[in-house]
Design a protein around this motif. Sequence first.
Motif, PDB file in Angstrom:
ATOM      1  N   HIS A  32      96.334  28.768  15.746  1.00 29.55           N
ATOM      2  CA  HIS A  32      96.664  29.644  14.620  1.00 29.55           C
ATOM      3  C   HIS A  32      97.039  28.855  13.375  1.00 29.55           C
ATOM      4  CE1 HIS A  32      96.287  33.285  16.891  1.00 29.55           C
ATOM      5  NE2 HIS A  32      96.939  32.687  17.881  1.00 29.55           N
ATOM      6  N   ASP A  33      97.062  27.555  13.495  1.00 25.79           N
ATOM      7  CA  ASP A  33      97.424  26.684  12.386  1.00 25.79           C
ATOM      8  C   ASP A  33      96.201  25.844  12.015  1.00 25.79           C
ATOM      9  OD1 ASP A  33      98.863  25.296  10.474  1.00 25.79           O
ATOM     10  OD2 ASP A  33      99.639  23.848  11.913  1.00 25.79           O
ATOM     11  N   PHE A  34      95.260  26.453  11.281  1.00 25.83           N
ATOM     12  CA  PHE A  34      94.049  25.737  10.879  1.00 25.83           C
ATOM     13  C   PHE A  34      93.944  25.773   9.362  1.00 25.83           C
ATOM     14  CE2 PHE A  34      92.922  30.079  12.047  1.00 25.83           C
ATOM     15  CZ  PHE A  34      92.290  30.545  10.900  1.00 25.83           C
ATOM     16  N   ASP A  35      93.127  24.880   8.843  1.00 25.09           N
ATOM     17  CA  ASP A  35      92.927  24.802   7.394  1.00 25.09           C
ATOM     18  C   ASP A  35      91.574  25.378   7.028  1.00 25.09           C
ATOM     19  OD1 ASP A  35      95.348  23.415   6.771  1.00 25.09           O
ATOM     20  OD2 ASP A  35      94.438  21.589   7.574  1.00 25.09           O
ATOM     21  N   ILE A  36      91.570  26.318   6.100  1.00 26.42           N
ATOM     22  CA  ILE A  36      90.319  26.855   5.567  1.00 26.42           C
ATOM     23  C   ILE A  36      89.875  25.914   4.459  1.00 26.42           C
ATOM     24  CG2 ILE A  36      89.245  28.776   4.354  1.00 26.42           C
ATOM     25  CD1 ILE A  36      91.377  30.584   5.751  1.00 26.42           C
ATOM     26  N   VAL A  37      88.661  25.386   4.607  1.00 28.39           N
ATOM     27  CA  VAL A  37      88.152  24.374   3.676  1.00 28.39           C
ATOM     28  C   VAL A  37      86.881  24.903   3.016  1.00 28.39           C
ATOM     29  CG1 VAL A  37      87.370  21.984   3.448  1.00 28.39           C
ATOM     30  CG2 VAL A  37      89.141  22.568   5.132  1.00 28.39           C
ATOM     31  N   GLN A  38      86.991  25.213   1.737  1.00 31.61           N
ATOM     32  CA  GLN A  38      85.845  25.774   1.003  1.00 31.61           C
ATOM     33  C   GLN A  38      84.615  24.881   1.084  1.00 31.61           C
ATOM     34  OE1 GLN A  38      85.870  28.847  -0.400  1.00 31.61           O
ATOM     35  NE2 GLN A  38      87.971  29.071   0.305  1.00 31.61           N
ATOM     36  N   GLU A  39      84.834  23.571   1.083  1.00 31.12           N
ATOM     37  CA  GLU A  39      83.724  22.612   1.035  1.00 31.12           C
ATOM     38  C   GLU A  39      82.875  22.594   2.306  1.00 31.12           C
ATOM     39  OE1 GLU A  39      86.778  21.653  -1.858  1.00 31.12           O
ATOM     40  OE2 GLU A  39      86.917  21.863   0.319  1.00 31.12           O
ATOM     41  N   ILE A  40      83.318  23.231   3.389  1.00 29.14           N
ATOM     42  CA  ILE A  40      82.496  23.247   4.600  1.00 29.14           C
ATOM     43  C   ILE A  40      81.947  24.643   4.891  1.00 29.14           C
ATOM     44  CG2 ILE A  40      83.650  21.236   5.581  1.00 29.14           C
ATOM     45  CD1 ILE A  40      85.089  23.106   7.531  1.00 29.14           C
ATOM     46  N   GLY A  41      81.956  25.498   3.883  1.00 24.70           N
ATOM     47  CA  GLY A  41      81.425  26.847   4.033  1.00 24.70           C
ATOM     48  C   GLY A  41      79.905  26.848   4.115  1.00 24.70           C
ATOM     49  N   PRO A  42      79.325  28.039   4.204  1.00 20.32           N
ATOM     50  CA  PRO A  42      77.859  28.149   4.266  1.00 20.32           C
ATOM     51  C   PRO A  42      77.212  27.401   3.102  1.00 20.32           C
ATOM     52  CG  PRO A  42      78.883  30.279   4.669  1.00 20.32           C
ATOM     53  CD  PRO A  42      79.976  29.346   4.235  1.00 20.32           C
ATOM     54  N   GLY A  43      76.166  26.668   3.399  1.00 16.71           N
ATOM     55  CA  GLY A  43      75.468  25.901   2.373  1.00 16.71           C
ATOM     56  C   GLY A  43      76.039  24.521   2.119  1.00 16.71           C
ATOM     57  N   ALA A  44      77.079  24.145   2.855  1.00 16.66           N
ATOM     58  CA  ALA A  44      77.661  22.808   2.689  1.00 16.66           C
ATOM     59  C   ALA A  44      76.662  21.744   3.113  1.00 16.66           C
ATOM     60  CB  ALA A  44      78.931  22.689   3.531  1.00 16.66           C
ATOM     61  N   SER A  45      76.893  20.536   2.662  1.00 15.22           N
ATOM     62  CA  SER A  45      76.054  19.410   3.078  1.00 15.22           C
ATOM     63  C   SER A  45      76.751  18.628   4.189  1.00 15.22           C
ATOM     64  CB  SER A  45      75.795  18.471   1.890  1.00 15.22           C
ATOM     65  OG  SER A  45      76.988  17.781   1.547  1.00 15.22           O
ATOM     66  N   ALA A  46      75.989  17.816   4.885  1.00 15.14           N
ATOM     67  CA  ALA A  46      76.568  16.955   5.920  1.00 15.14           C
ATOM     68  C   ALA A  46      77.624  16.039   5.309  1.00 15.14           C
ATOM     69  CB  ALA A  46      75.477  16.142   6.603  1.00 15.14           C
ATOM     70  N   ASN A  47      77.370  15.527   4.122  1.00  7.98           N
ATOM     71  CA  ASN A  47      78.342  14.645   3.475  1.00  7.98           C
ATOM     72  C   ASN A  47      79.636  15.374   3.125  1.00  7.98           C
ATOM     73  OD1 ASN A  47      76.922  12.236   3.629  1.00  7.98           O
ATOM     74  ND2 ASN A  47      75.710  12.750   1.831  1.00  7.98           N
ATOM     75  N   GLN A  48      79.554  16.662   2.788  1.00  2.00           N
ATOM     76  CA  GLN A  48      80.766  17.436   2.520  1.00  2.00           C
ATOM     77  C   GLN A  48      81.579  17.622   3.805  1.00  2.00           C
ATOM     78  OE1 GLN A  48      78.497  20.592   0.491  1.00  2.00           O
ATOM     79  NE2 GLN A  48      80.116  20.530  -1.067  1.00  2.00           N
ATOM     80  N   ILE A  49      80.884  17.841   4.926  1.00  2.00           N
ATOM     81  CA  ILE A  49      81.567  17.971   6.218  1.00  2.00           C
ATOM     82  C   ILE A  49      82.311  16.669   6.530  1.00  2.00           C
ATOM     83  CG2 ILE A  49      81.242  18.203   8.727  1.00  2.00           C
ATOM     84  CD1 ILE A  49      80.637  20.835   7.448  1.00  2.00           C
ATOM     85  N   LEU A  50      81.621  15.545   6.387  1.00  2.00           N
ATOM     86  CA  LEU A  50      82.229  14.247   6.692  1.00  2.00           C
ATOM     87  C   LEU A  50      83.408  13.947   5.773  1.00  2.00           C
ATOM     88  CD1 LEU A  50      79.014  12.154   7.406  1.00  2.00           C
ATOM     89  CD2 LEU A  50      80.617  13.149   9.060  1.00  2.00           C
ATOM     90  N   ALA A  51      83.283  14.283   4.498  1.00  2.00           N
ATOM     91  CA  ALA A  51      84.379  14.049   3.556  1.00  2.00           C
ATOM     92  C   ALA A  51      85.587  14.920   3.914  1.00  2.00           C
ATOM     93  CB  ALA A  51      83.922  14.328   2.122  1.00  2.00           C
ATOM     94  N   ALA A  52      85.354  16.177   4.258  1.00  2.41           N
ATOM     95  CA  ALA A  52      86.454  17.075   4.618  1.00  2.41           C
ATOM     96  C   ALA A  52      87.190  16.579   5.858  1.00  2.41           C
ATOM     97  CB  ALA A  52      85.930  18.487   4.844  1.00  2.41           C
TER      98      ALA A  52
END
Length: 118
Positions: A32-52
């Motif tokens: 129940h303690d997770f972070d919502i990260v806009q940068e990994i939403g639909p349409g994100a890139s692999a590099n955005q996932i890795l950076a997040a």
Amino acid sequence: MAGWLKSQLPENTPVLTSPAQRARQTAMALCHDFDIVQEIGPGASANQILAAADWPYAQGAVVVVGHQPTLGETACLLLSTMPSGLFFNKGAVWWITCQKKKSTFVAELCTVKYSEMF
């Protein structure tokens, strides 16, 4: 799947999730303690996932709850021996570790687990 993953993860493992409702529901099954990260939403890139996820510098495990095709693309980027177009099934867990070897980081596929529900 969440029960298995909880039993494998160290306590207080960060969980990063897409802002999409279905991704947040998946993250809630894990904790129940997770972070919502806009940068990994639909349409994100692999590099955005890795950076997040602060790959490869994060101290310990990081769980990313995201979307296809980006998760498959991220795995392909990290695991050079994987075929392009790799697809993550719904409810799947891909555990990729990072080892520092000499002056470089090497990603290794540790575990793949699929949910029998999908």
